[in-house]
Design an enzyme around this catalytic site. Structure first.
Site, mmCIF file in Angstrom:
data_model
loop_
_atom_site.group_PDB
_atom_site.id
_atom_site.type_symbol
_atom_site.label_atom_id
_atom_site.label_comp_id
_atom_site.label_asym_id
_atom_site.label_seq_id
_atom_site.Cartn_x
_atom_site.Cartn_y
_atom_site.Cartn_z
ATOM 1 N N HIS A 50 0.944 -1.232 -0.239
ATOM 2 C CA HIS A 50 -0.387 0.090 -0.264
ATOM 3 C C HIS A 50 0.790 1.636 -0.482
ATOM 4 C CE1 HIS A 50 -3.727 -1.613 -0.094
ATOM 5 N NE2 HIS A 50 -3.531 -2.855 1.444
ATOM 6 N N SER A 178 -8.108 -4.634 8.993
ATOM 7 C CA SER A 178 -8.910 -3.327 8.419
ATOM 8 C C SER A 178 -9.671 -4.358 6.751
ATOM 9 C CB SER A 178 -8.248 -2.700 7.661
ATOM 10 O OG SER A 178 -7.558 -1.638 8.286
#
EC number: 4.1.2.20
Length: 256
Positions: A50, A178
């Site tokens: 990410h 998440s």
């Protein structure tokens, strides 16, 4: 010439179930990574999934951590042998593999990091990891000094946690809170009871197979709860989060 990575102290600490406190590194530059390396964390994740990292940004960050007591862990963008091979060759020994859902995927990750006959890693005789051919015992030592942490972040991964944790060569199970929350229908809410129940289940099953578990928990209360549940390698924040929070607080101090 000696390689100061052997033996892999982070791998040994995980095997001994010693608590390892870490931090996420997402700013993707050597100066911020060097600062993190001086802070006293046991391990640092250099994020290739990410964060805007690639081979050209990872190399100077590894150089910046030379001499640091913090073990660099690379989160690869995907469980792909060629990507993993290139990261091995530049000097990573600790790998976080995202989105592992089956025993077969865990086995592929392990095989990608091992030279034959234990695995499928391609052979180069001169690269950064073996100090450009000057580490005499590199081939003999490499396979047994690689750390593989697999990330469970889906319902299928939860369902297969026993098979994944039992995979030979997997050194630890890491929860992606998440993505797991999103997969369980609670996007943006990792504190939902369903998600917390799944996290505790993963920790328990990992422990049953003698494997340590870890998680990213930038909220102190969450981190302490996960440690109490038996997690042993916990990332308690990120450079990006700390930087944003501190700069916002500083600005607010003088502007409000």
């Amino acid at each position: 010439m000696n390689n100061d990575v052997f033996p892999n102290k982070f791998k040994a600490a995980l095997a001994a179930k010693q608590v390892q406190i870490g931090c996420w590194s997402a700013l993707s530059n050597p100066i911020s990574t060097e600062v993190l390396g001086l802070a006293g964390f046991d391990w640092l994740v250099l994020d290739g999934e990410h964060a805007p990292n690639d081979i050209s940004t990872f190399i100077p960050q590894l150089m910046a951590l030379k001499g640091s007591a913090s073990a660099p862990v690379v989160r690869v963008p995907t469980n792909e042998p060629v990507i993993i091979k290139r990261l091995l060759d530049i000097g990573f020994y600790n790998f976080l593999i995202p989105f592992v859902e089956t025993k077969e995927e865990a086995e592929q990750a392990v095989a990608s990091t091992r030279y034959p006959p234990e695995g499928i890693r391609g052979v180069s005789v001169s690269h950064r990891a073996n100090m450009f051919g000057t580490v005499a015992d590199y081939f003999a030592q490499s396979n047994k000094n690689i750390t593989i942490l697999v990330q469970i972040e889906s319902q299928q991964g939860v369902d297969n946690v026993d098979a994944i944790a039992a995979t030979e060569g997997v050194d630890g199970i890491f929860v992606g809170p998440s993505d797991l929350a999103a997969a369980l229908g609670h996007l943006g809410n990792a504190s939902h009871p369903d998600v917390q129940k799944a996290i505790q289940h993963i920790f328990n099953r990992a422990s049953a197979h003698g494997k340590p578990s870890g998680i990213l928990a930038p909220v102190e209360a969450d981190a302490r709860r996960y440690l109490a549940w038996g997690a042993t390698f916990v990332a308690v924040g990120s450079d990006l989060g700390v930087f944003r929070s501190a700069t916002q607080k500083l600005a607010d101090t003088f502007k409000k």
